[in-house]
Design a protein around this motif. Structure first.
Motif, PDB file in Angstrom:
ATOM      1  N   TYR A  89       0.976  -1.236  -0.029  1.00  0.00           N
ATOM      2  CA  TYR A  89      -0.122  -0.059  -0.026  1.00  0.00           C
ATOM      3  C   TYR A  89       1.020   1.329   0.109  1.00  0.00           C
ATOM      4  O   TYR A  89       1.822   1.313   0.847  1.00  0.00           O
ATOM      5  N   GLU A  93      -5.594   5.965  -0.380  1.00  0.00           N
ATOM      6  CA  GLU A  93      -6.659   5.541  -1.359  1.00  0.00           C
ATOM      7  C   GLU A  93      -6.353   3.888  -1.551  1.00  0.00           C
ATOM      8  O   GLU A  93      -7.330   3.132  -1.686  1.00  0.00           O
ATOM      9  N   GLU A  96      -7.977   2.257   1.382  1.00  0.00           N
ATOM     10  CA  GLU A  96      -9.319   2.346   1.253  1.00  0.00           C
ATOM     11  C   GLU A  96      -9.932   1.472   0.133  1.00  0.00           C
ATOM     12  O   GLU A  96     -11.018   0.727   0.475  1.00  0.00           O
ATOM     13  N   GLU A  97      -9.302   1.177  -0.883  1.00  0.00           N
ATOM     14  CA  GLU A  97      -9.880   0.113  -1.838  1.00  0.00           C
ATOM     15  C   GLU A  97      -9.731  -1.296  -1.278  1.00  0.00           C
ATOM     16  O   GLU A  97     -10.562  -2.005  -1.500  1.00  0.00           O
ATOM     17  N   ILE A  99      -9.880  -1.842   1.889  1.00  0.00           N
ATOM     18  CA  ILE A  99     -11.118  -1.948   2.811  1.00  0.00           C
ATOM     19  C   ILE A  99     -12.501  -2.222   2.148  1.00  0.00           C
ATOM     20  O   ILE A  99     -13.227  -3.125   2.527  1.00  0.00           O
ATOM     21  N   GLU A 100     -12.576  -1.599   1.002  1.00  0.00           N
ATOM     22  CA  GLU A 100     -13.901  -1.845   0.180  1.00  0.00           C
ATOM     23  C   GLU A 100     -14.014  -3.201  -0.533  1.00  0.00           C
ATOM     24  O   GLU A 100     -14.924  -3.620  -0.681  1.00  0.00           O
ATOM     25  N   SER A 101     -12.792  -3.788  -0.520  1.00  0.00           N
ATOM     26  CA  SER A 101     -12.853  -5.333  -1.223  1.00  0.00           C
ATOM     27  C   SER A 101     -13.421  -6.262  -0.032  1.00  0.00           C
ATOM     28  O   SER A 101     -13.974  -7.263  -0.434  1.00  0.00           O
ATOM     29  N   GLY A 102     -13.680  -5.787   1.063  1.00  0.00           N
ATOM     30  CA  GLY A 102     -14.465  -6.415   1.933  1.00  0.00           C
ATOM     31  C   GLY A 102     -14.026  -7.495   2.998  1.00  0.00           C
ATOM     32  O   GLY A 102     -14.639  -7.784   3.971  1.00  0.00           O
ATOM     33  N   ASP A 103     -12.749  -7.906   2.916  1.00  0.00           N
ATOM     34  CA  ASP A 103     -12.287  -8.981   3.617  1.00  0.00           C
ATOM     35  C   ASP A 103     -11.165  -8.514   4.468  1.00  0.00           C
ATOM     36  O   ASP A 103     -10.596  -9.565   5.053  1.00  0.00           O
ATOM     37  N   ARG A 105     -10.982  -6.937   7.220  1.00  0.00           N
ATOM     38  CA  ARG A 105     -11.072  -6.922   8.768  1.00  0.00           C
ATOM     39  C   ARG A 105     -11.292  -8.484   9.217  1.00  0.00           C
ATOM     40  O   ARG A 105     -11.353  -8.568  10.585  1.00  0.00           O
ATOM     41  N   ALA A 118      -9.438   2.355  10.976  1.00  0.00           N
ATOM     42  CA  ALA A 118     -10.452   2.529   9.933  1.00  0.00           C
ATOM     43  C   ALA A 118     -11.147   3.655  10.134  1.00  0.00           C
ATOM     44  O   ALA A 118     -11.333   4.384   9.135  1.00  0.00           O
ATOM     45  N   GLN A 122     -11.005   6.831   7.408  1.00  0.00           N
ATOM     46  CA  GLN A 122     -12.516   7.241   6.707  1.00  0.00           C
ATOM     47  C   GLN A 122     -12.659   8.862   7.196  1.00  0.00           C
ATOM     48  O   GLN A 122     -12.929   9.444   6.259  1.00  0.00           O
TER      49      GLN A 122
END
Length: 154
Positions: A89, A93, A96-97, A99-103, A105, A118, A122
């Motif tokens: 990373y 951004e 954030e991408e 985190i948006e991928s969903g897995d 956490r 997080a 945000q």
């Protein structure tokens, strides 16, 4: 320029001209006088590994600028910033991408991130924005007024 120095600092400066200064330090001083920066600083700014005066790479210096950026977030220290950098990373951004991928956490997720981190990510615009002095004074006055009201003292 250095005002209290007893000699002129410029390109022609020789290591022997600077008391208590070795060759490597003298070269850095000359670089700063000539260009306004040094190779080490530019390496740090571009996330490259920094070498010591003998040319040996310094441990964990790669990614210095990115890790510094990440550590501006409340709840992110040197260890977390290093982990995030080592995972690839390079920006808010990117995080954030992920985190948006969903897995991220979940158990075994690629990006280790806690609730506070997080939240900081945000809300980074608000958290990292400099607070105008007038706003700070207004808040301080409001808090003091509330305390006076609650305690009944003046």
């Amino acid at each position: 320029m250095v005002r209290a120095c007893q000699f002129k600092i410029d390109d022609s400066l020789q290591p022997d001209d600077i008391p208590f200064c070795g060759q490597a330090t003298a070269n850095k001083i000359k670089d700063i006088a000539r260009t306004g920066t040094t190779e080490v600083l530019e390496a740090h700014r571009s996330d490259q590994v920094v070498n010591d005066s003998s040319g040996t790479p310094r441990v964990d210096t790669g990614g210095g600028a990115t890790k510094k950026l990440f550590m501006q977030l409340p709840g992110v220290g040197a260890k977390t910033a290093k982990i995030w950098f080592d995972l690839g990373y390079r920006s808010y951004e990117d995080l954030e991408e992920a985190i948006e991928s969903g897995d991220v956490r979940s158990e075994g997720g690629r990006l280790p991130i806690g609730f506070e981190q997080a939240f900081s990510l945000q809300h980074r615009q608000d958290l990292l924005e400099a607070l105008p002095t007038s706003d700070l004074q207004d808040m301080q006055t409001a808090v003091m007024d509330a305390l006076t009201h609650v305690t009944g003292s003046s």
